[in-house]
Design an enzyme around this catalytic site. Structure first.
Site, PDB file in Angstrom:
ATOM      1  N   HIS A  61     -52.671 -11.855 -28.412  1.00  0.00           N
ATOM      2  CA  HIS A  61     -52.939 -13.166 -28.678  1.00  0.00           C
ATOM      3  C   HIS A  61     -52.927 -13.160 -30.238  1.00  0.00           C
ATOM      4  CE1 HIS A  61     -57.021 -11.186 -29.221  1.00  0.00           C
ATOM      5  NE2 HIS A  61     -57.257 -12.324 -30.187  1.00  0.00           N
ATOM      6  N   HIS A  63     -53.999 -15.631 -34.091  1.00  0.00           N
ATOM      7  CA  HIS A  63     -55.153 -16.666 -34.504  1.00  0.00           C
ATOM      8  C   HIS A  63     -54.177 -17.234 -35.776  1.00  0.00           C
ATOM      9  CE1 HIS A  63     -58.940 -16.000 -32.745  1.00  0.00           C
ATOM     10  NE2 HIS A  63     -58.458 -14.793 -32.289  1.00  0.00           N
ATOM     11  N   TYR A 126     -63.191 -14.072 -39.682  1.00  0.00           N
ATOM     12  CA  TYR A 126     -62.996 -14.051 -38.236  1.00  0.00           C
ATOM     13  C   TYR A 126     -61.682 -13.687 -37.979  1.00  0.00           C
ATOM     14  CZ  TYR A 126     -62.879 -14.664 -32.915  1.00  0.00           C
ATOM     15  OH  TYR A 126     -62.772 -14.675 -31.841  1.00  0.00           O
ATOM     16  N   GLN A 130     -59.317  -9.893 -36.590  1.00  0.00           N
ATOM     17  CA  GLN A 130     -58.964  -9.850 -35.387  1.00  0.00           C
ATOM     18  C   GLN A 130     -58.137  -8.335 -34.784  1.00  0.00           C
ATOM     19  OE1 GLN A 130     -59.167 -12.173 -32.613  1.00  0.00           O
ATOM     20  NE2 GLN A 130     -60.809 -12.411 -33.966  1.00  0.00           N
TER      21      GLN A 130
END
Length: 139
Positions: A61, A63, A126, A130
């Site tokens: 994934h 971000h 954040y 990751q």
């Protein structure tokens, strides 16, 4: 901190935290694919007058923290970033298409949240954490 920008007759500061996953959560975003994906996304964003201020992925994934204008809609941002990146990655890394069963690169869903001056630093941290982290937001 995101700066306040001026348009013709308006003032704005628009940021979104966007996350999407590889189809079937296959862990294909490593090494050269990961590096190239980030380059491609920055180019797509630039071509569409969007700024990626933070970006990080973890195998399955990605971000992003993006700045955009009031003229941008979330679906159009997502479509540009996911659609063009998938096409270019499949072209540059033909083995990806095989690893994903000949189908799509990205899961069709995504996560998006607005970002304020009060939450921007937390979201940046954040996203930066990751790679190989335990915290995941999965759409």
């Amino acid at each position: 901190m995101s700066e306040v920008k001026h348009g013709r007759g308006y003032v704005y500061s628009i940021q979104y935290h966007i996350v999407w996953c590889v189809k079937y959560k296959h862990k294909v975003l490593s090494d050269h694919v990961d590096k190239r994906l980030k380059e491609i996304l920055h180019k797509i964003a630039s071509d569409n007058e969007i700024t990626i201020t933070e970006i990080e992925s973890d195998l399955d994934h990605i971000h992003l923290l993006v700045d955009c204008t009031p003229q941008h809609s979330i679906p159009s941002i997502i479509k540009a970033l996911k659609g063009v990146s998938a096409r270019l990655l499949f072209k540059e890394f033909p083995k990806l298409k095989k690893e994903l069963g000949g189908g799509n690169m990205w899961n069709p869903s995504y996560f998006v949240a607005t970002v304020s001056e009060h939450t921007e630093a937390q979201i940046r941290q954040y996203i930066q954490n990751q790679k190989g982290g335990e915290n995941h937001t999965n759409p």
